[in-house]
Design a protein around this motif. Structure first.
Motif, PDB file in Angstrom:
ATOM      1  N   UNK A 105      -8.206 -18.340 -33.386  1.00  0.00           N
ATOM      2  CA  UNK A 105      -8.234 -17.282 -32.118  1.00  0.00           C
ATOM      3  C   UNK A 105      -7.240 -17.413 -31.173  1.00  0.00           C
ATOM      4  N   UNK A 106      -6.427 -18.441 -31.292  1.00  0.00           N
ATOM      5  CA  UNK A 106      -5.121 -18.785 -30.545  1.00  0.00           C
ATOM      6  C   UNK A 106      -4.005 -17.446 -30.817  1.00  0.00           C
ATOM      7  N   UNK A 107      -3.361 -17.124 -29.767  1.00  0.00           N
ATOM      8  CA  UNK A 107      -2.610 -16.082 -29.914  1.00  0.00           C
ATOM      9  C   UNK A 107      -1.208 -16.776 -29.454  1.00  0.00           C
ATOM     10  N   UNK A 108      -0.032 -16.462 -29.718  1.00  0.00           N
ATOM     11  CA  UNK A 108       1.304 -16.952 -29.205  1.00  0.00           C
ATOM     12  C   UNK A 108       1.512 -16.178 -27.624  1.00  0.00           C
ATOM     13  N   UNK A 109       2.062 -16.778 -26.843  1.00  0.00           N
ATOM     14  CA  UNK A 109       2.424 -16.378 -25.496  1.00  0.00           C
ATOM     15  C   UNK A 109       2.991 -15.054 -25.651  1.00  0.00           C
ATOM     16  N   UNK A 110       2.542 -14.126 -24.983  1.00  0.00           N
ATOM     17  CA  UNK A 110       3.067 -12.502 -24.996  1.00  0.00           C
ATOM     18  C   UNK A 110       3.550 -11.955 -23.699  1.00  0.00           C
ATOM     19  N   UNK A 111       3.228 -12.645 -22.360  1.00  0.00           N
ATOM     20  CA  UNK A 111       3.471 -11.950 -21.121  1.00  0.00           C
ATOM     21  C   UNK A 111       4.678 -12.861 -20.435  1.00  0.00           C
ATOM     22  N   UNK A 112       5.270 -12.299 -19.551  1.00  0.00           N
ATOM     23  CA  UNK A 112       6.374 -12.861 -18.924  1.00  0.00           C
ATOM     24  C   UNK A 112       5.635 -14.125 -17.949  1.00  0.00           C
TER      25      UNK A 112
END
Length: 196
Positions: free
Chosen positions: A115-122
């Motif tokens: 369920x882990x996602x890569x970093x995507x926001x500033x």
């Protein structure tokens, strides 16, 4: 959360959480922010979470708005480092978002998928960069090549090119140019570079 600290008050001897051992938990370390006198201690080396440093003594907290204080929400266990692509993340922020289609009945029986996602926001990327030393890497990308701040200024001797997150401040006396409708910023605190 900080992934590194300093062993000495002059902040010349860097110490990474990944190099720490359990016996290092009782040693007081120095916050990477030279203006902050927080007492930093090693946490999470027992395997319950990723090893990191925290100012967990109430008598010696971080100063207000310290980048290494509680405002930094980076937790390495909550993101997928291996699928993070810095340039792609910033490009995606510049593109208009597409409407997503949601399933009427979510499939709750998926197994074996992370369920882990890569970093995507500033903010997520900034917090990750601040938590690490500018010479460390995140998915093989040097932190200082993602974030221009006081720590990484030396990595930009000829200018700033390509995608970067820049810790800046308004230019004194000329923050907004009404004729050109431009905002003028300077970075890092030495004001070596001006952006508009």
């Amino acid at each position: 959360m900080a992934m590194y600290v300093y062993k000495d008050s002059r902040r010349t001897i860097e110490f990474l959480a990944e190099d720490a051992l359990k016996q290092d938990m009782v040693i007081r370390y120095y916050c990477p922010n030279p203006n902050c006198n927080a007492h930093m201690y090693l946490c999470g080396v027992d395997g319950l979470s990723t090893a990191h440093f925290s100012a967990n003594r109430q008598a010696f907290p971080h100063i207000e708005k310290c980048d290494y204080g509680t405002s930094n929400g980076f937790k390495p266990d909550n993101s997928d480092e291996n699928s993070f692509d810095f340039e792609m993340a910033l490009e995606n922020m510049l593109n208009p978002t597409k409407a997503t289609k949601k399933d009427k009945l979510p499939n709750t029986h998926k197994t074996g998928e992370s369920n882990l996602k890569p970093l995507r926001t500033i903010r997520q990327i900034y917090d990750m960069c601040i938590a690490h030393s500018c010479t460390q890497t995140y998915n093989n990308k040097v932190i200082g090549k993602m974030l221009l701040d006081d720590r990484s200024e030396y990595m930009y001797p000829k200018g700033v090119f390509g995608y970067r997150i820049i810790k800046s401040k308004p230019k004194t006396g000329g923050f907004y140019n009404t004729n050109e409708k431009e905002i003028h910023l300077v970075a890092p605190s030495s004001e070596k570079y001006e952006f508009f």
